[in-house]
Design a protein around this motif. Structure first.
Motif, PDB file in Angstrom:
ATOM      1  N   GLU A 228       0.834  -1.204   0.000  1.00 38.64           N
ATOM      2  CA  GLU A 228       0.000   0.000   0.000  1.00 38.64           C
ATOM      3  C   GLU A 228       0.868   1.253   0.000  1.00 38.64           C
ATOM      4  OE1 GLU A 228      -3.334   2.281   2.815  1.00 38.64           O
ATOM      5  OE2 GLU A 228      -2.712   0.236   3.282  1.00 38.64           O
ATOM      6  N   PHE A 229       1.997   1.178   0.691  1.00 38.44           N
ATOM      7  CA  PHE A 229       2.925   2.299   0.744  1.00 38.44           C
ATOM      8  C   PHE A 229       3.471   2.613  -0.648  1.00 38.44           C
ATOM      9  CE2 PHE A 229       6.926   4.422   1.845  1.00 38.44           C
ATOM     10  CZ  PHE A 229       6.533   5.233   2.889  1.00 38.44           C
ATOM     11  N   LEU A 230       3.893   1.567  -1.365  1.00 39.16           N
ATOM     12  CA  LEU A 230       4.414   1.732  -2.725  1.00 39.16           C
ATOM     13  C   LEU A 230       3.316   2.219  -3.670  1.00 39.16           C
ATOM     14  CD1 LEU A 230       6.729   1.382  -4.760  1.00 39.16           C
ATOM     15  CD2 LEU A 230       6.068  -1.018  -4.983  1.00 39.16           C
ATOM     16  N   ASP A 231       2.133   1.640  -3.543  1.00 41.38           N
ATOM     17  CA  ASP A 231       1.019   2.037  -4.403  1.00 41.38           C
ATOM     18  C   ASP A 231       0.639   3.496  -4.187  1.00 41.38           C
ATOM     19  OD1 ASP A 231       0.961  -0.498  -5.454  1.00 41.38           O
ATOM     20  OD2 ASP A 231      -0.782  -1.170  -4.307  1.00 41.38           O
ATOM     21  N   GLY A 232       0.789   3.984  -2.956  1.00 45.45           N
ATOM     22  CA  GLY A 232       0.488   5.384  -2.691  1.00 45.45           C
ATOM     23  C   GLY A 232       1.382   6.327  -3.473  1.00 45.45           C
ATOM     24  N   LYS A 233       2.630   5.921  -3.693  1.00 46.25           N
ATOM     25  CA  LYS A 233       3.547   6.751  -4.472  1.00 46.25           C
ATOM     26  C   LYS A 233       3.097   6.849  -5.925  1.00 46.25           C
ATOM     27  CE  LYS A 233       7.712   5.478  -1.870  1.00 46.25           C
ATOM     28  NZ  LYS A 233       9.087   4.952  -2.023  1.00 46.25           N
ATOM     29  N   ILE A 234       2.812   5.707  -6.532  1.00 46.11           N
ATOM     30  CA  ILE A 234       2.452   5.755  -7.949  1.00 46.11           C
ATOM     31  C   ILE A 234       1.091   6.402  -8.150  1.00 46.11           C
ATOM     32  CG2 ILE A 234       1.497   3.410  -8.019  1.00 46.11           C
ATOM     33  CD1 ILE A 234       3.508   5.270 -10.781  1.00 46.11           C
ATOM     34  N   ARG A 235       0.176   6.197  -7.211  1.00 43.44           N
ATOM     35  CA  ARG A 235      -1.126   6.884  -7.327  1.00 43.44           C
ATOM     36  C   ARG A 235      -0.946   8.395  -7.279  1.00 43.44           C
ATOM     37  NH1 ARG A 235      -3.156   2.810  -3.832  1.00 43.44           N
ATOM     38  NH2 ARG A 235      -2.926   4.251  -2.075  1.00 43.44           N
ATOM     39  N   THR A 236      -0.079   8.862  -6.391  1.00 46.02           N
ATOM     40  CA  THR A 236       0.188  10.301  -6.308  1.00 46.02           C
ATOM     41  C   THR A 236       0.762  10.813  -7.623  1.00 46.02           C
ATOM     42  OG1 THR A 236       0.607  10.148  -3.920  1.00 46.02           O
ATOM     43  CG2 THR A 236       1.434  12.109  -5.063  1.00 46.02           C
ATOM     44  N   ALA A 237       1.734  10.097  -8.181  1.00 42.78           N
ATOM     45  CA  ALA A 237       2.344  10.506  -9.452  1.00 42.78           C
ATOM     46  C   ALA A 237       1.317  10.504 -10.578  1.00 42.78           C
ATOM     47  CB  ALA A 237       3.510   9.583  -9.789  1.00 42.78           C
ATOM     48  N   VAL A 238       0.486   9.467 -10.621  1.00 43.53           N
ATOM     49  CA  VAL A 238      -0.528   9.362 -11.678  1.00 43.53           C
ATOM     50  C   VAL A 238      -1.560  10.482 -11.543  1.00 43.53           C
ATOM     51  CG1 VAL A 238      -2.444   7.956 -12.520  1.00 43.53           C
ATOM     52  CG2 VAL A 238      -0.219   6.904 -12.091  1.00 43.53           C
ATOM     53  N   ASN A 239      -1.949  10.806 -10.313  1.00 43.97           N
ATOM     54  CA  ASN A 239      -2.893  11.905 -10.112  1.00 43.97           C
ATOM     55  C   ASN A 239      -2.321  13.220 -10.653  1.00 43.97           C
ATOM     56  OD1 ASN A 239      -4.826  10.297  -8.897  1.00 43.97           O
ATOM     57  ND2 ASN A 239      -4.165  10.759  -6.813  1.00 43.97           N
ATOM     58  N   LEU A 240      -1.055  13.465 -10.392  1.00 49.19           N
ATOM     59  CA  LEU A 240      -0.410  14.678 -10.917  1.00 49.19           C
ATOM     60  C   LEU A 240      -0.382  14.656 -12.444  1.00 49.19           C
ATOM     61  CD1 LEU A 240       2.606  15.014  -8.442  1.00 49.19           C
ATOM     62  CD2 LEU A 240       0.508  16.373  -8.459  1.00 49.19           C
ATOM     63  N   TYR A 241      -0.117  13.481 -12.998  1.00 49.35           N
ATOM     64  CA  TYR A 241      -0.107  13.351 -14.461  1.00 49.35           C
ATOM     65  C   TYR A 241      -1.485  13.670 -15.042  1.00 49.35           C
ATOM     66  CZ  TYR A 241      -0.262  11.148 -19.050  1.00 49.35           C
ATOM     67  OH  TYR A 241      -0.455  10.924 -20.391  1.00 49.35           O
ATOM     68  N   HIS A 242      -2.523  13.080 -14.485  1.00 50.47           N
ATOM     69  CA  HIS A 242      -3.876  13.296 -15.015  1.00 50.47           C
ATOM     70  C   HIS A 242      -4.359  14.736 -14.797  1.00 50.47           C
ATOM     71  CE1 HIS A 242      -4.625   9.321 -16.440  1.00 50.47           C
ATOM     72  NE2 HIS A 242      -4.563   8.737 -15.248  1.00 50.47           N
ATOM     73  N   GLN A 243      -3.782  15.402 -13.792  1.00 45.08           N
ATOM     74  CA  GLN A 243      -4.120  16.807 -13.580  1.00 45.08           C
ATOM     75  C   GLN A 243      -3.372  17.725 -14.543  1.00 45.08           C
ATOM     76  OE1 GLN A 243      -3.300  17.507  -9.404  1.00 45.08           O
ATOM     77  NE2 GLN A 243      -4.754  15.912  -8.769  1.00 45.08           N
ATOM     78  N   GLY A 244      -2.473  17.152 -15.327  1.00 44.98           N
ATOM     79  CA  GLY A 244      -1.794  17.927 -16.359  1.00 44.98           C
ATOM     80  C   GLY A 244      -0.520  18.618 -15.940  1.00 44.98           C
ATOM     81  N   TRP A 245       0.084  18.200 -14.815  1.00 46.11           N
ATOM     82  CA  TRP A 245       1.281  18.892 -14.358  1.00 46.11           C
ATOM     83  C   TRP A 245       2.533  18.506 -15.130  1.00 46.11           C
ATOM     84  CZ3 TRP A 245       0.538  23.132 -11.909  1.00 46.11           C
ATOM     85  CH2 TRP A 245      -0.577  23.282 -11.083  1.00 46.11           C
ATOM     86  N   ALA A 246       2.520  17.361 -15.820  1.00 46.46           N
ATOM     87  CA  ALA A 246       3.662  16.954 -16.649  1.00 46.46           C
ATOM     88  C   ALA A 246       3.195  15.887 -17.637  1.00 46.46           C
ATOM     89  CB  ALA A 246       4.799  16.416 -15.780  1.00 46.46           C
ATOM     90  N   PRO A 247       3.828  15.820 -18.807  1.00 45.54           N
ATOM     91  CA  PRO A 247       3.401  14.851 -19.823  1.00 45.54           C
ATOM     92  C   PRO A 247       4.047  13.472 -19.699  1.00 45.54           C
ATOM     93  CG  PRO A 247       5.037  16.335 -20.740  1.00 45.54           C
ATOM     94  CD  PRO A 247       4.776  16.814 -19.345  1.00 45.54           C
ATOM     95  N   TYR A 248       5.016  13.331 -18.770  1.00 42.64           N
ATOM     96  CA  TYR A 248       5.684  12.041 -18.606  1.00 42.64           C
ATOM     97  C   TYR A 248       5.771  11.662 -17.131  1.00 42.64           C
ATOM     98  CZ  TYR A 248       7.366  12.606 -23.413  1.00 42.64           C
ATOM     99  OH  TYR A 248       7.443  12.775 -24.766  1.00 42.64           O
ATOM    100  N   ILE A 249       5.786  10.355 -16.880  1.00 40.38           N
ATOM    101  CA  ILE A 249       6.114   9.803 -15.569  1.00 40.38           C
ATOM    102  C   ILE A 249       7.381   8.963 -15.744  1.00 40.38           C
ATOM    103  CG2 ILE A 249       5.449   8.208 -13.734  1.00 40.38           C
ATOM    104  CD1 ILE A 249       2.553   8.952 -14.204  1.00 40.38           C
ATOM    105  N   ILE A 250       8.360   9.215 -14.892  1.00 43.27           N
ATOM    106  CA  ILE A 250       9.585   8.405 -14.879  1.00 43.27           C
ATOM    107  C   ILE A 250       9.559   7.524 -13.634  1.00 43.27           C
ATOM    108  CG2 ILE A 250      12.104   8.412 -14.764  1.00 43.27           C
ATOM    109  CD1 ILE A 250      12.088  11.115 -16.165  1.00 43.27           C
ATOM    110  N   CYS A 251       9.555   6.211 -13.825  1.00 42.88           N
ATOM    111  CA  CYS A 251       9.570   5.254 -12.722  1.00 42.88           C
ATOM    112  C   CYS A 251      11.013   4.839 -12.469  1.00 42.88           C
ATOM    113  CB  CYS A 251       8.719   4.034 -13.064  1.00 42.88           C
ATOM    114  SG  CYS A 251       6.994   4.423 -13.443  1.00 42.88           S
TER     115      CYS A 251
END
Length: 237
Positions: free
Chosen positions: A52-75
């Motif tokens: 759940e801890f790890l999933d919280g990180k990617i969910r946060t990143a994905v939320n920022l992506y869908h809000q339009g703050w950046a066009p790429y996610i780097i894992c």
């Protein structure tokens, strides 16, 4: 009666000031800057033993992506600490010894790493979760070789230079955000790359209440010690 009211008032003020002190200390670690449009959101692997801890990180990143703050996610990250109910793909012992020979990890870390460092929960896992959350594959970049925060920064820098990206939003654990920022800043500053901090909503550690947990107080103590150690080594800004 008046004396009792004064005593209660002093106790309340003291409690509020104590809470404010610990909250502000937590905010020193859990960094969140004013968001600006960036080129990529960088999310780091790491479970603290909880999926759940790890999933919280990617969910946060994905939320920022869908809000339009950046066009790429780097894992970023080769592994995370294994989770008990997941079948791990542990890094082979010979690879760990090779990493030691290359100066990438310390000898004392090998035994623990051989038991806990799970490649199934690294950057590829983060990518798969992002895909499941409707991030298109062409918007996801991965680096799955880094073994620690300094290597996260170095390998991410390679991707940034290759793709001509100059502004990132870093997403990681709240208590790890400060050390991550100082590490990335040391590596990226010579290249003029801008860093915005946005700690992840991991569902566990929060700057408003972290100090109520002995476990979380120990995490912050460990971060303070690591910042001091790595700064002496020259790994941090």
């Amino acid at each position: 009666m008046t004396t009792m009211i004064l005593i209660i008032g002093f106790i309340s003020i003291g409690t509020c000031l104590t809470w404010l002190f610990w909250y502000l200390k937590g905010r020193r670690f859990a960094l969140r800057n004013h968001l600006q449009k960036a080129d990529a959101i960088v999310v780091l692997a790491g479970t603290r033993g909880s999926l759940e801890f790890l999933d919280g990180k990617i969910r946060t990143a994905v939320n920022l992506y869908h809000q339009g703050w950046a066009p790429y996610i780097i894992c970023s990250g080769k592994f995370s600490v294994k989770v008990d109910d997941k079948a791990p793909d542990l890094i082979p012992l010979h690879e760990l010894h090779e990493a030691f020979q290359q100066g990438r990890i310390q000898k004392k870390d090998i035994a623990n790493a051989a038991k806990k460092w799970d490649r199934n929960l690294g950057a590829v896992y983060l990518r798969d979760q992002a895909l499941a959350l409707n991030v298109p594959s062409e918007s996801i970049l991965i680096e799955d070789e880094s073994l620690h925060t300094r290597e996260n920064a170095a390998f991410v820098l390679h991707l940034l230079k290759k793709s001509n990206l100059s502004h990132i939003i870093i997403v990681t654990s709240p208590f790890h955000q400060l050390r991550t920022y100082l590490t990335f800043k040391k590596v990226l500053q010579p290249y003029g790359i801008i860093i915005t901090n946005y700690y992840a909503d991991t569902g566990e550690w929060h700057p408003f209440s972290w100090f109520l947990s002995k476990k979380h107080r120990n995490l912050v103590k460990s971060e303070v010690e690591r910042i001091q150690t790595y700064r002496k080594k020259g790994d941090l800004l």
